[in-house]
Design a protein around this motif. Structure first.
Motif, PDB file in Angstrom:
ATOM      1  N   GLY A  67       0.807  -1.211   0.000  1.00  0.00           N
ATOM      2  CA  GLY A  67       0.000   0.000   0.000  1.00  0.00           C
ATOM      3  C   GLY A  67       0.840   1.262   0.000  1.00  0.00           C
ATOM      4  O   GLY A  67       0.416   2.297  -0.526  1.00  0.00           O
ATOM      5  N   GLY A  70       1.340   1.850  -3.499  1.00  0.00           N
ATOM      6  CA  GLY A  70       0.094   2.150  -4.197  1.00  0.00           C
ATOM      7  C   GLY A  70      -0.351   3.589  -4.056  1.00  0.00           C
ATOM      8  O   GLY A  70      -1.032   4.123  -4.933  1.00  0.00           O
ATOM      9  N   THR A  71       0.059   4.248  -2.975  1.00  0.00           N
ATOM     10  CA  THR A  71      -0.367   5.638  -2.775  1.00  0.00           C
ATOM     11  C   THR A  71       0.191   6.573  -3.835  1.00  0.00           C
ATOM     12  O   THR A  71      -0.567   7.273  -4.509  1.00  0.00           O
ATOM     13  CB  THR A  71       0.016   6.105  -1.369  1.00  0.00           C
ATOM     14  OG1 THR A  71      -0.668   5.291  -0.408  1.00  0.00           O
ATOM     15  CG2 THR A  71      -0.369   7.554  -1.156  1.00  0.00           C
ATOM     16  N   ASP A  90     -11.229  -0.492  -2.244  1.00  0.00           N
ATOM     17  CA  ASP A  90     -10.269  -1.239  -1.431  1.00  0.00           C
ATOM     18  C   ASP A  90     -10.884  -2.552  -0.954  1.00  0.00           C
ATOM     19  O   ASP A  90     -10.252  -3.621  -1.031  1.00  0.00           O
ATOM     20  CB  ASP A  90      -9.837  -0.400  -0.234  1.00  0.00           C
ATOM     21  CG  ASP A  90      -8.966  -1.171   0.740  1.00  0.00           C
ATOM     22  OD1 ASP A  90      -8.006  -1.823   0.293  1.00  0.00           O
ATOM     23  OD2 ASP A  90      -9.241  -1.118   1.964  1.00  0.00           O
ATOM     24  N   ARG A  94      -9.558  -6.313  -2.043  1.00  0.00           N
ATOM     25  CA  ARG A  94      -9.188  -7.279  -1.000  1.00  0.00           C
ATOM     26  C   ARG A  94     -10.008  -8.557  -1.108  1.00  0.00           C
ATOM     27  O   ARG A  94      -9.481  -9.662  -0.974  1.00  0.00           O
ATOM     28  CB  ARG A  94      -9.370  -6.646   0.388  1.00  0.00           C
ATOM     29  CG  ARG A  94      -8.269  -5.675   0.739  1.00  0.00           C
ATOM     30  CD  ARG A  94      -8.259  -5.351   2.241  1.00  0.00           C
ATOM     31  NE  ARG A  94      -7.025  -4.687   2.582  1.00  0.00           N
ATOM     32  CZ  ARG A  94      -6.167  -5.108   3.511  1.00  0.00           C
ATOM     33  NH1 ARG A  94      -6.427  -6.209   4.178  1.00  0.00           N
ATOM     34  NH2 ARG A  94      -5.060  -4.448   3.771  1.00  0.00           N
ATOM     35  N   SER A 123      -3.369  -5.816  -0.604  1.00  0.00           N
ATOM     36  CA  SER A 123      -3.061  -4.650   0.240  1.00  0.00           C
ATOM     37  C   SER A 123      -2.725  -3.403  -0.559  1.00  0.00           C
ATOM     38  O   SER A 123      -2.415  -2.363   0.028  1.00  0.00           O
ATOM     39  CB  SER A 123      -1.884  -4.974   1.171  1.00  0.00           C
ATOM     40  OG  SER A 123      -0.699  -5.180   0.428  1.00  0.00           O
ATOM     41  N   LEU A 125      -4.418  -1.186  -2.234  1.00  0.00           N
ATOM     42  CA  LEU A 125      -5.252   0.009  -2.048  1.00  0.00           C
ATOM     43  C   LEU A 125      -5.541   0.305  -0.582  1.00  0.00           C
ATOM     44  O   LEU A 125      -6.365   1.181  -0.284  1.00  0.00           O
ATOM     45  CB  LEU A 125      -6.590  -0.157  -2.788  1.00  0.00           C
ATOM     46  CG  LEU A 125      -6.550  -0.252  -4.306  1.00  0.00           C
ATOM     47  CD1 LEU A 125      -7.966  -0.291  -4.866  1.00  0.00           C
ATOM     48  CD2 LEU A 125      -5.783   0.901  -4.912  1.00  0.00           C
ATOM     49  N   HIS A 126      -4.861  -0.386   0.330  1.00  0.00           N
ATOM     50  CA  HIS A 126      -5.248  -0.261   1.733  1.00  0.00           C
ATOM     51  C   HIS A 126      -5.146   1.167   2.265  1.00  0.00           C
ATOM     52  O   HIS A 126      -6.080   1.642   2.944  1.00  0.00           O
ATOM     53  CB  HIS A 126      -4.434  -1.208   2.604  1.00  0.00           C
ATOM     54  CG  HIS A 126      -4.844  -1.194   4.039  1.00  0.00           C
ATOM     55  ND1 HIS A 126      -6.145  -1.447   4.442  1.00  0.00           N
ATOM     56  CD2 HIS A 126      -4.153  -0.928   5.179  1.00  0.00           C
ATOM     57  CE1 HIS A 126      -6.230  -1.344   5.761  1.00  0.00           C
ATOM     58  NE2 HIS A 126      -5.038  -1.034   6.221  1.00  0.00           N
ATOM     59  N   TRP A 128      -5.527   3.894   0.649  1.00  0.00           N
ATOM     60  CA  TRP A 128      -6.643   4.620   0.039  1.00  0.00           C
ATOM     61  C   TRP A 128      -7.970   4.220   0.681  1.00  0.00           C
ATOM     62  O   TRP A 128      -8.849   5.064   0.890  1.00  0.00           O
ATOM     63  CB  TRP A 128      -6.700   4.355  -1.459  1.00  0.00           C
ATOM     64  CG  TRP A 128      -5.603   5.016  -2.220  1.00  0.00           C
ATOM     65  CD1 TRP A 128      -4.511   4.429  -2.776  1.00  0.00           C
ATOM     66  CD2 TRP A 128      -5.481   6.419  -2.509  1.00  0.00           C
ATOM     67  NE1 TRP A 128      -3.712   5.365  -3.389  1.00  0.00           N
ATOM     68  CE2 TRP A 128      -4.288   6.595  -3.245  1.00  0.00           C
ATOM     69  CE3 TRP A 128      -6.260   7.527  -2.214  1.00  0.00           C
ATOM     70  CZ2 TRP A 128      -3.865   7.841  -3.688  1.00  0.00           C
ATOM     71  CZ3 TRP A 128      -5.844   8.773  -2.651  1.00  0.00           C
ATOM     72  CH2 TRP A 128      -4.659   8.924  -3.379  1.00  0.00           C
ATOM     73  N   ALA A 393       0.579   5.880   3.823  1.00  0.00           N
ATOM     74  CA  ALA A 393       1.690   5.264   3.104  1.00  0.00           C
ATOM     75  C   ALA A 393       3.004   5.416   3.859  1.00  0.00           C
ATOM     76  O   ALA A 393       3.866   4.534   3.810  1.00  0.00           O
ATOM     77  CB  ALA A 393       1.818   5.902   1.718  1.00  0.00           C
TER      78      ALA A 393
END
Length: 499
Positions: A67, A70-71, A90, A94, A123, A125-126, A128, A393
């Motif tokens: 994640g 991903g940010t 998200d 998942r 994980s 997009l976690h 977000w 993040a």
């Protein structure tokens, strides 16, 4: 649990959208509690002999760390989305990625490499999703209820860490770890459906309002200039035909927004340092129990259970901190947490260090809801998803980095000196934060980001901490027609010097 303890949470439970989302949030929290055991246990089962420790570490890292990448990578596409969309996406990712694990097992193709890869996807997009949840809180509730709502969401996770692991142990013995992962996936599917069903109509209204909010100032200027064509240039749905291409939320990175706001940058630095300094405990604590105390795994479990019970109680008490200066509260939490860890570092007997560790859990719980409330107050709902995702993040890396430091520190100095050094460092960090919070103007939480369509005051009643004061209003800060908040003299927006 007494009615008085629940008093700050009644407005949260009374909000229709949140009330209908809470069962899905509680279900997914329980799934995460099950995953605390199932993720590592399945990695142990899938890893080749002699490589179990390595692959278990990879699995734990894959379930949390991607994640952070991903940010920044997805910020361009996700930064302008609403809180409900981010949280729903998200949950969907998942559910799909974790659900692919039992499917691959049934197909006979699940190995440890594929398992770690699917955990990493789950994980992505976690940060977000977490940002989306708390942005939704800011969209739905007046500012004075943000802390209670944040705390309530945290209580689900704290309760799940107590109930989830023993329940996961029973389920693993009964059906196997892969099917506990399937239950975790199903819990996120329930949450994804909850967001879709509950928020669908809100999203349509929010998109329409977001399209028009950016040009309202332009229309007001047109009225002053006598440009009636601009005023009436709308389609049959009431949207502006001549809205500029860049109308709506900016694409500015959440990291840049934090970087140019000293208040948010200081908050991020405090959180990162706090979590980082706690990281070595995950290494030093088991070594201290076995080598220094000569105790069993049951003693270690008792420490973690005490911390979890203290966190649950602390989460329930967090809502009662409303009205206190947020920065001073955060500094006090860090100071008390460091002090509560001192008995462990000083080698106190279990009869003293165990309740002290429970006290550490009690004061730990309010930190994240309070820090999030400060972000919610400082940034408008337009910037809030990107700001919270950037914060997540960075902070998601803090504990793993601290844990990595804990290994060499424990080997070089021993478990108890490492615990003592961390406790002293956390205590010193809190004192520095307290001095900073005491500076004139440090408690100013006035919003610096652009206000969104959800930043208007909502219906509320005044309390002892909601005294009216001078304020300025903009074109987006007027109450809706027939809104009872038009008669309320205490706005939700924080004034300079308030918290």
């Amino acid at each position: 649990m007494t009615p008085a303890m629940l008093l700050p949470y009644r407005p949260v439970l009374g909000q229709p959208v949140l009330r209908r989302l809470l069962p899905g949030l509680a279900t997914s929290a329980l799934g995460d509690g099950l995953a605390l055991v199932a993720v590592t246990w399945l990695a142990l089962q899938l890893a080749p002999a002699g490589q179990r420790g390595t692959w278990t570490a990879f699995a734990v890292a894959a379930y949390t760390l991607p994640g952070a990448a991903g940010t920044p990578l997805l910020g361009r596409w996700l930064g302008a989305r609403s809180g409900a969309q981010l949280a729903g996406w998200d949950a969907t990712v998942r559910a799909a990625a974790l659900g692919a694990i039992p499917v691959a097992h049934l197909a006979g193709v699940l190995d440890v490499g594929l398992y770690v890869a699917l955990l990493a996807v789950s994980s992505l997009l976690h940060p977000w999703g977490s940002a989306g949840r708390f942005t939704l809180v800011a969209e739905l509730l007046p500012q004075r209820h943000h802390l209670a709502a944040n705390a309530l969401l945290g209580v689900f996770g704290q309760a799940a860490t107590i109930v989830g692991p023993p329940l996961a142990g029973l389920l693993i013995a009964w059906v196997g770890a892969v099917w506990v992962i399937a239950v975790d996936a199903a819990s996120f599917a329930v949450l994804a459906v909850s967001y879709r069903l509950v928020v669908r109509d809100r999203e349509a209204a929010a998109v329409s309002e977001r399209d028009t909010a950016a040009v309202r100032d332009r229309e007001a200027a047109a009225v002053r200039d006598g440009d009636t064509a601009t005023v009436h240039d709308r389609d049959t749905n009431g949207r502006y035909r001549n809205a500029p291409a860049g109308a709506g939320p900016s694409r500015t990175s959440g990291f840049r927004i934090i970087g140019r706001d000293r208040s948010l940058l200081g908050l991020l630095a405090l959180t990162f340092a706090f979590f980082f300094l706690f990281g070595p405990f995950y290494v030093a604590m088991p070594v201290h129990v076995t080598d220094d105390l000569h105790a069993s795994a049951g003693t270690l479990a008792a420490y973690y259970t005490a911390f979890g019970v203290g966190s649950l109680l602390g989460g329930l008490l967090t809502g009662h901190l409303r009205g206190r200066p947020l920065r001073t509260t955060l500094a006090g939490i860090v100071v008390l947490f460091g002090a509560a860890l001192m008995p462990l570092g000083l080698g106190a007997p279990v009869v003293l260090s165990l309740p002290a560790f429970a006290l550490a859990g009690l004061v730990w719980a309010p930190y994240q809801p309070t820090a999030t409330a400060l972000f919610q107050r400082r940034a408008g709902t337009v910037d809030l998803p990107r700001v919270l995702a950037a914060n997540g993040a960075v902070t998601v890396l803090a504990v793993p980095l601290g844990t990595m430091l804990g290994g060499p520190a424990t080997a070089a100095f021993g478990a108890r000196p490492t615990l003592l050094a961390c406790a002293v460092a956390i205590l010193a960090l809190g004192l520095v934060a307290a001095v900073s919070a005491a500076r004139p103007g440090a408690q100013n939480t006035e919003r610096t980001g652009p206000a969104g369509p959800h930043d208007r005051p909502g219906p509320q009643t005044t309390g002892p901490h909601d005294r009216p004061g001078p304020q300025t209003t903009g074109p987006h800060d007027q109450p809706e027609p027939h809104d009872r908040s038009a008669r309320v003299k205490a706005p939700d927006r924080v004034r300079p010097g308030a918290s």
